[in-house]
Design a protein around this motif. Structure first.
Motif, mmCIF file in Angstrom:
data_model
loop_
_atom_site.group_PDB
_atom_site.id
_atom_site.type_symbol
_atom_site.label_atom_id
_atom_site.label_comp_id
_atom_site.label_asym_id
_atom_site.label_seq_id
_atom_site.Cartn_x
_atom_site.Cartn_y
_atom_site.Cartn_z
ATOM 1 N N THR A 104 14.814 59.108 29.983
ATOM 2 C CA THR A 104 14.544 60.387 29.515
ATOM 3 C C THR A 104 14.305 60.456 27.915
ATOM 4 O O THR A 104 14.479 59.180 27.305
ATOM 5 C CB THR A 104 15.695 61.476 29.752
ATOM 6 O OG1 THR A 104 16.971 60.798 29.163
ATOM 7 C CG2 THR A 104 15.976 61.476 31.331
ATOM 8 N N ALA A 105 14.168 61.453 27.497
ATOM 9 C CA ALA A 105 14.012 61.644 25.769
ATOM 10 C C ALA A 105 15.323 61.316 25.407
ATOM 11 O O ALA A 105 15.571 60.541 24.231
ATOM 12 C CB ALA A 105 13.456 63.091 25.539
ATOM 13 N N GLY A 106 16.480 61.648 26.083
ATOM 14 C CA GLY A 106 17.797 61.400 25.442
ATOM 15 C C GLY A 106 17.814 59.918 25.145
ATOM 16 O O GLY A 106 18.605 59.294 24.420
ATOM 17 N N PHE A 107 17.806 59.238 26.502
ATOM 18 C CA PHE A 107 17.947 57.729 26.459
ATOM 19 C C PHE A 107 17.123 56.995 25.253
ATOM 20 O O PHE A 107 17.461 56.008 24.592
ATOM 21 C CB PHE A 107 17.316 57.076 27.778
ATOM 22 C CG PHE A 107 17.543 55.844 27.805
ATOM 23 C CD1 PHE A 107 18.683 55.182 27.901
ATOM 24 C CD2 PHE A 107 16.357 54.770 27.818
ATOM 25 C CE1 PHE A 107 18.965 53.465 28.004
ATOM 26 C CE2 PHE A 107 16.588 53.634 27.801
ATOM 27 C CZ PHE A 107 17.686 52.882 28.152
ATOM 28 N N ASN A 108 15.801 57.431 25.242
ATOM 29 C CA ASN A 108 14.897 56.859 24.268
ATOM 30 C C ASN A 108 15.408 57.049 22.922
ATOM 31 O O ASN A 108 15.145 56.095 21.939
ATOM 32 C CB ASN A 108 13.410 57.389 24.433
ATOM 33 C CG ASN A 108 12.801 56.967 25.802
ATOM 34 O OD1 ASN A 108 13.142 56.009 26.349
ATOM 35 N ND2 ASN A 108 11.753 57.776 26.372
ATOM 36 N N ARG A 109 15.898 58.388 22.673
ATOM 37 C CA ARG A 109 16.481 58.593 21.305
ATOM 38 C C ARG A 109 17.747 57.774 21.009
ATOM 39 O O ARG A 109 17.915 57.457 19.958
ATOM 40 C CB ARG A 109 16.800 60.128 21.363
ATOM 41 C CG ARG A 109 17.341 60.620 19.857
ATOM 42 C CD ARG A 109 17.119 62.007 19.734
ATOM 43 N NE ARG A 109 17.892 62.640 20.781
ATOM 44 C CZ ARG A 109 17.347 63.484 21.767
ATOM 45 N NH1 ARG A 109 16.271 63.475 21.874
ATOM 46 N NH2 ARG A 109 18.388 64.053 22.663
ATOM 47 N N ALA A 110 18.407 57.342 22.047
ATOM 48 C CA ALA A 110 19.688 56.817 21.884
ATOM 49 C C ALA A 110 19.482 55.400 21.536
ATOM 50 O O ALA A 110 19.980 54.668 20.890
ATOM 51 C CB ALA A 110 20.641 56.701 23.145
ATOM 52 N N ALA A 111 17.984 54.884 21.930
ATOM 53 C CA ALA A 111 17.762 53.351 21.895
ATOM 54 C C ALA A 111 17.529 53.383 20.224
ATOM 55 O O ALA A 111 17.735 52.199 19.644
ATOM 56 C CB ALA A 111 16.696 52.932 22.329
#
Length: 250
Positions: free
Chosen positions: A177-184
């Protein structure tokens, strides 16, 4: 010519403390007692948390989650059910025990429950909690400031970092998700907070041999380092920094 053996006298050139130095601290009576300070206590807590985070990173990025591992905003992981629940595994209440999401009349097994891979449904819960924590952090809330694992607290966005590690170890079991990609992109900064604390503890340990001995005793005995506690073998403790940044827990 016959050589006379040297005799150390109280009033002689060599005093007892000098003799101890020459003996290389071979006599236990030469050792000084080191008493832990409040700073030692705090540093020992930080060191323990960093070592726990190091161990968790290895497990979580491999895709496994320990039984009863707790994530703020998600719950307690029950390895046998591959999911998170609001109650810890093995909670006892009214003659029943909570295990794998169900209250049972039999107690949990004595043997340790091994880590397991979380189910896709469990990972969805983690993704939702990660995005919620990111939003709260952006809004200046207090939701992103705690590492929680068996009642330990720690650094900055540590809880989000734990979630990211877990998700990274199970990338084939969910849709990013966008949240996971942002966390990366955020993860290096979160890890940087841990490395900053690691450097502080390493510098303190390098400057205080007594602290290092105190931590060794704590690990051997299982009791925490507390201010006022003493340990033998702190002889030569220095308060000056040696500039060392050697890692102790990675």
């Amino acid at each position: 010519m016959k050589r006379r053996n040297a005799i150390i006298r109280p009033a002689g050139i060599l005093c007892w403390s000098t003799a101890c130095l020459i003996a290389g601290l071979g006599l236990s009576g030469c050792e000084r007692s080191y008493t832990a300070t409040a700073q030692d206590e705090q540093m020992a807590k930080t060191q323990k948390e960093i070592e726990q985070m190091d161990a968790l990173k290895k497990t979580l990025t491999a895709g496994d989650v320990p039984n009863n591992f707790k994530l703020e905003g998600v719950g307690y992981y029950h390895a046998g059910a591959h999911d998170f629940f609001p109650e810890p595994y093995g909670t006892a209440r009214d003659g029943k025990w909570f295990m794998n999401g169900v209250w049972q009349t039999t107690p949990p097994p004595v043997e340790e429950i091994p880590p397991s891979r979380p189910s896709p449904e469990a990972l969805k819960k983690v993704l939702a909690a990660l995005e919620k924590e990111q939003k709260e952090d952006e809004q200046g809330g207090s939701g992103g400031g705690t590492i929680v694992h068996n009642h330990h607290s720690g650094f900055g966005m540590g809880n989000a970092l734990l979630m990211y590690w877990m998700l990274s170890g199970n990338r084939n079991s969910f849709t990013p998700t966008a949240g996971f990609n942002r966390a990366a992109t955020q993860a290096p900064a979160w890890q940087g907070e841990i490395e900053s604390e690691r450097s502080k503890v390493s510098a303190h340990a390098a400057a205080n041999p007594g602290y290092r001995r105190m931590v060794e005793q704590s690990k051997a005995s299982g009791s925490p380092v507390t201010a006022g506690k003493s340990v033998r073998g702190g002889f030569g403790s220095s308060r000056s920094s040696s500039g060392s940044s050697k890692s102790f827990g990675s």
